[in-house]
Scaffold this motif. Structure first.
Motif, PDB file in Angstrom:
ATOM      1  N   ALA A 172      -4.514  -3.938  -0.937  1.00 44.63           N
ATOM      2  CA  ALA A 172      -4.461  -2.483  -0.242  1.00 44.63           C
ATOM      3  C   ALA A 172      -3.119  -1.787  -0.937  1.00 44.63           C
ATOM      4  O   ALA A 172      -1.983  -2.394  -1.158  1.00 44.63           O
ATOM      5  CB  ALA A 172      -4.299  -2.359   1.175  1.00 44.63           C
ATOM      6  N   GLN A 173      -3.297  -0.650  -1.675  1.00 49.56           N
ATOM      7  CA  GLN A 173      -2.162   0.134  -2.244  1.00 49.56           C
ATOM      8  C   GLN A 173      -1.489   0.773  -0.989  1.00 49.56           C
ATOM      9  O   GLN A 173      -1.779   1.514  -0.233  1.00 49.56           O
ATOM     10  CB  GLN A 173      -2.728   1.075  -3.155  1.00 49.56           C
ATOM     11  CG  GLN A 173      -1.545   2.166  -3.886  1.00 49.56           C
ATOM     12  CD  GLN A 173      -2.115   2.894  -4.881  1.00 49.56           C
ATOM     13  OE1 GLN A 173      -3.172   3.628  -4.390  1.00 49.56           O
ATOM     14  NE2 GLN A 173      -1.503   3.289  -6.158  1.00 49.56           N
ATOM     15  N   VAL A 174      -0.100   0.574  -1.251  1.00 51.42           N
ATOM     16  CA  VAL A 174       0.917   1.003  -0.198  1.00 51.42           C
ATOM     17  C   VAL A 174       1.392   2.288  -0.652  1.00 51.42           C
ATOM     18  O   VAL A 174       1.497   3.390   0.129  1.00 51.42           O
ATOM     19  CB  VAL A 174       1.984   0.176   0.259  1.00 51.42           C
ATOM     20  CG1 VAL A 174       2.904   0.555   1.093  1.00 51.42           C
ATOM     21  CG2 VAL A 174       1.195  -1.226   0.646  1.00 51.42           C
ATOM     22  N   TRP A 175       1.995   2.313  -1.897  1.00 55.60           N
ATOM     23  CA  TRP A 175       2.674   3.540  -2.607  1.00 55.60           C
ATOM     24  C   TRP A 175       2.753   3.317  -3.918  1.00 55.60           C
ATOM     25  O   TRP A 175       3.543   2.070  -4.670  1.00 55.60           O
ATOM     26  CB  TRP A 175       4.216   3.767  -2.077  1.00 55.60           C
ATOM     27  CG  TRP A 175       4.720   4.873  -2.627  1.00 55.60           C
ATOM     28  CD1 TRP A 175       4.672   6.030  -2.352  1.00 55.60           C
ATOM     29  CD2 TRP A 175       5.765   4.673  -3.521  1.00 55.60           C
ATOM     30  NE1 TRP A 175       5.681   6.712  -3.260  1.00 55.60           N
ATOM     31  CE2 TRP A 175       6.325   5.797  -4.118  1.00 55.60           C
ATOM     32  CE3 TRP A 175       6.494   3.576  -4.296  1.00 55.60           C
ATOM     33  CZ2 TRP A 175       7.183   6.224  -4.960  1.00 55.60           C
ATOM     34  CZ3 TRP A 175       7.344   3.786  -5.011  1.00 55.60           C
ATOM     35  CH2 TRP A 175       7.793   5.078  -5.320  1.00 55.60           C
ATOM     36  N   GLY A 176       2.271   4.121  -4.881  1.00 52.95           N
ATOM     37  CA  GLY A 176       2.509   3.893  -6.274  1.00 52.95           C
ATOM     38  C   GLY A 176       2.128   2.627  -6.770  1.00 52.95           C
ATOM     39  O   GLY A 176       0.926   2.122  -6.745  1.00 52.95           O
ATOM     40  N   PRO A 177       3.097   1.895  -7.411  1.00 51.11           N
ATOM     41  CA  PRO A 177       2.561   0.554  -8.061  1.00 51.11           C
ATOM     42  C   PRO A 177       2.679  -0.713  -6.934  1.00 51.11           C
ATOM     43  O   PRO A 177       2.272  -1.727  -7.545  1.00 51.11           O
ATOM     44  CB  PRO A 177       3.646   0.175  -8.938  1.00 51.11           C
ATOM     45  CG  PRO A 177       4.990   0.954  -8.635  1.00 51.11           C
ATOM     46  CD  PRO A 177       4.448   2.102  -7.810  1.00 51.11           C
TER      47      PRO A 177
END
Length: 230
Positions: free
Chosen positions: A178-183
């Motif tokens: 799951a993407q949290v923020w940016g990279p």
């Protein structure tokens, strides 16, 4: 009667021309939609570097644990070849049942591939399944506390130093990314492990195998990863 034939011919040609015109327009519109929806994601779409947080936590509170990292290649957001490297450690002193002490520390390796199982392959979040081939070569120290002979007196001791061992196994993996923020991503996975071949210490099964876990325990393991796009 002589006027009906030219009129009929005129209307037939007009209808036929109109049909051809609308077919041409529909084909051009379909082609335009196809061009606009063309997948622009490149085949090689970067890499990810990840680190497991479960292994260090287990080592901090218990007698076994691992430090593990992985490098995963993104191929078109669908296929993810992966290499996992880790270092497993165990220092289990004076087992309550056997009185034995086990000590080992060694690297382990896994190589495999994950497949994105989501319908929307290009989503920032992933649900994947995959397989791994894993192996480790390690030395183990095994010793036992002195035992007093109840008949003749005296004590006996037992020790095996740097016994050479190895194990090869496969894993079936399912996980979420799951993407949290940016990279930055967070992810977890569960693994079912199956031993292929092994060489144990002279006295029998090794209590702990780096990367595999405790011998005789459940074959199911888990990781919680912090992941970076690079």
């Amino acid at each position: 009667m002589t006027l009906q034939h030219p009129i009929y011919t005129f209307f037939s040609r007009a209808v036929f021309s109109a049909v051809l015109f609308f077919v041409s327009i529909a084909a051009q519109a379909q082609q335009k939609v196809f061009v606009e929806q063309k997948d622009s994601i490149p085949f090689f779409n970067g890499m990810q570097l990840s680190f497991d947080l479960v292994g260090p936590a287990m080592r901090a509170i218990g007698s076994t644990g691992e430090v593990e990292g992985a490098l995963r290649i993104n191929l078109h957001d669908q296929y993810y070849p992966i290499v996992e490297l880790g270092y497993g450690m165990a220092n289990h002193e004076n087992d309550d049942i056997t009185g034995l002490t086990y000590k080992t520390q060694a690297p382990y390796f896994r190589i495999g591939c994950d497949i994105n199982l989501l319908k929307n392959k290009h989503s920032a979040n992933k649900f994947y399944g995959g397989v791994r081939y894993a192996f480790t070569y390690y030395n183990v120290d095994i010793s036992r506390t002195d035992i007093t002979d109840p008949v003749w007196g005296g004590t006996t001791s037992f020790a095996v130093d740097a016994a050479s061992c190895n194990q090869h196994w496969i894993e079936v993996v399912f996980g979420i990314d799951a993407q949290v923020w940016g990279p930055l991503h967070l992810g977890w996975n569960v693994r079912y492990k199956r031993r292929l071949s092994h060489k144990d210490a002279p006295i029998g099964n090794t209590w702990y195998i780096p990367g595999y876990g405790k011998y005789g325990d459940t074959r199911v393991g888990a990781n919680f990863n912090i992941i970076f796009d690079i």
